[in-house]
Scaffold this active site. Structure first.
Site, PDB file in Angstrom:
ATOM      1  N   LYS A  24     -22.243  16.811   7.135  1.00 37.10           N
ATOM      2  CA  LYS A  24     -21.221  17.379   8.004  1.00 37.10           C
ATOM      3  C   LYS A  24     -20.863  16.360   9.089  1.00 37.10           C
ATOM      4  CE  LYS A  24     -18.550  20.444   9.911  1.00 37.10           C
ATOM      5  NZ  LYS A  24     -17.264  20.788   9.269  1.00 37.10           N
ATOM      6  N   SER A  54       0.840  -1.205   0.000  1.00 34.61           N
ATOM      7  CA  SER A  54       0.000   0.000   0.000  1.00 34.61           C
ATOM      8  C   SER A  54       0.873   1.253   0.000  1.00 34.61           C
ATOM      9  CB  SER A  54      -0.960  -0.020   1.189  1.00 34.61           C
ATOM     10  OG  SER A  54      -1.940  -1.010   1.011  1.00 34.61           O
TER      11      SER A  54
END
Length: 347
Positions: free
Chosen positions: A197, A145
């Site tokens: 949010k 990764s």
């Protein structure tokens, strides 16, 4: 009459005995406290002297090591190990290496990755370094990764046959405590400016809209990762599709899939530098510390911690030894989008 007189004469002596004992015990307590204060004082002084000596010796050691690298021509050995996150000190160290007299750089990687932002930052720094110095990557055990993103900065990647390479992909993980909060009878109230949010927040089921927004983030970062692999490794679409399903590959497999260029180790890297970049064959390979500070000197920290422990300062010893920082806490500190390989059962 005589016996009464005798008893009368003895009475004051008997009454004085307890007072004498109390006075003696009080003096003894005062002396013990005085000795204890002195002992504590000298323990603290000894501990401070140990810390000063270790830090001073470490600074002298790292300074002399850095001077040895920059003062004479050599091949710099850089190590990227453990979890990768944004690190300005490391970037500054790599920039100093750009200006050094090092003839070339060998980057050793042994990392499962970390945050995508930290991996990108390291990739960019190594790319700038490569523009100034010949650079080659050696995969010691793992470049997965974000660790593989780091390796892509080099034009030549070397790995051992049993090294693990790849895990091309990104993830976004977050805990969800909804069922736990229901069990204990806790409800988290919130007021926010828009439905997305601070979503997801882990205190309520993830809405379809929030999941879709996260999915878009993951896909965009994944597309960036794949494009980086395709460009840097000159890979066709079919091979890219094969290697980008999140798996890791051994070094033997990675050669055929064009994830790496060659099987080998540091000696192989030196030979490549000599052949491709005309690096002199007699140049030594010397360590270049990316964090030449007391916090990076594991052996010295351990020695200082053991000394402080023997002086009766266990809390200071734990602080100096870094015992409060462990693998689990490091993983918990990773925030945001991750380019991280986590085998099953490893937290």
């Amino acid at each position: 009459m005589q016996s009464q007189a005798l008893r009368g004469d003895n009475a004051p002596a008997e009454d004085a005995a307890p007072e004498s004992r109390m006075s003696f015990e009080s003096d003894l307590i005062v002396d013990r406290r005085r000795i204890r204060r002195k002992l504590t004082f000298w323990r603290v002084v000894s501990g401070l002297l140990v810390i000063i000596a270790v830090v001073g010796g470490g600074m002298l050691f790292t300074s002399s090591g850095r001077q040895a690298l920059t003062g004479t021509s050599a091949i710099a050995r850089v190590k990227i190990e453990g979890l990768i996150r944004s690190n300005d000190e490391r970037i500054a160290a790599l920039e100093r290496l750009e200006k050094s007299n090092a003839a070339a750089v060998i980057v050793h990687i042994n990392s499962p990755g970390g945050t995508t932002a930290g991996s990108e930052q390291l990739f960019d720094a190594l790319t700038r370094l490569k523009a100034k110095k010949p650079l080659v990557v050696v995969v010691e055990g793992l470049a997965a990764s974000g660790g593989y993103i780091t390796a892509l900065a080099s034009d030549h990647i070397i790995a051992q046959q049993t090294s693990l390479v790849g895990s091309i992909g990104v993830l976004f993980q977050f805990p969800n405590f909804t069922d736990l909060l229901k069990t204990v009878g806790v409800k988290v109230e919130e007021v926010k400016s828009a439905p997305l949010k601070a979503a997801p927040n882990g205190y309520e089921p993830t809405s379809p809209e929030a999941r879709a927004a996260l999915d878009a983030l993951v896909k965009d970062s994944f597309a960036w990762f794949k494009d980086l692999v395709k460009t840097r490794r000159h890979m066709d679409d079919a091979t890219l599709q094969t290697v980008s399903d999140g798996r890791v590959f051994t070094g033997r497999q990675a050669v055929g899939l064009k994830l790496i260029d060659e099987i080998g180790d540091e000696k192989t890297a030196v030979k490549w530098l000599q052949a491709q970049n005309k690096i002199k064959g007699d140049l030594p390979v010397r360590d270049y510390k990316l964090a030449p500070r007391f916090s990076d000197m594991t052996f010295l920290r351990a020695a200082a911690a053991a000394t402080l422990e023997s002086l009766g300062l266990p809390s200071v010893a734990r602080f100096v030894g870094g015992g409060a920082v462990g693998s689990l806490s490091e993983h918990l500190q990773l925030e945001g989008m991750l380019a991280l390989w986590r085998p099953a059962g490893v937290n």
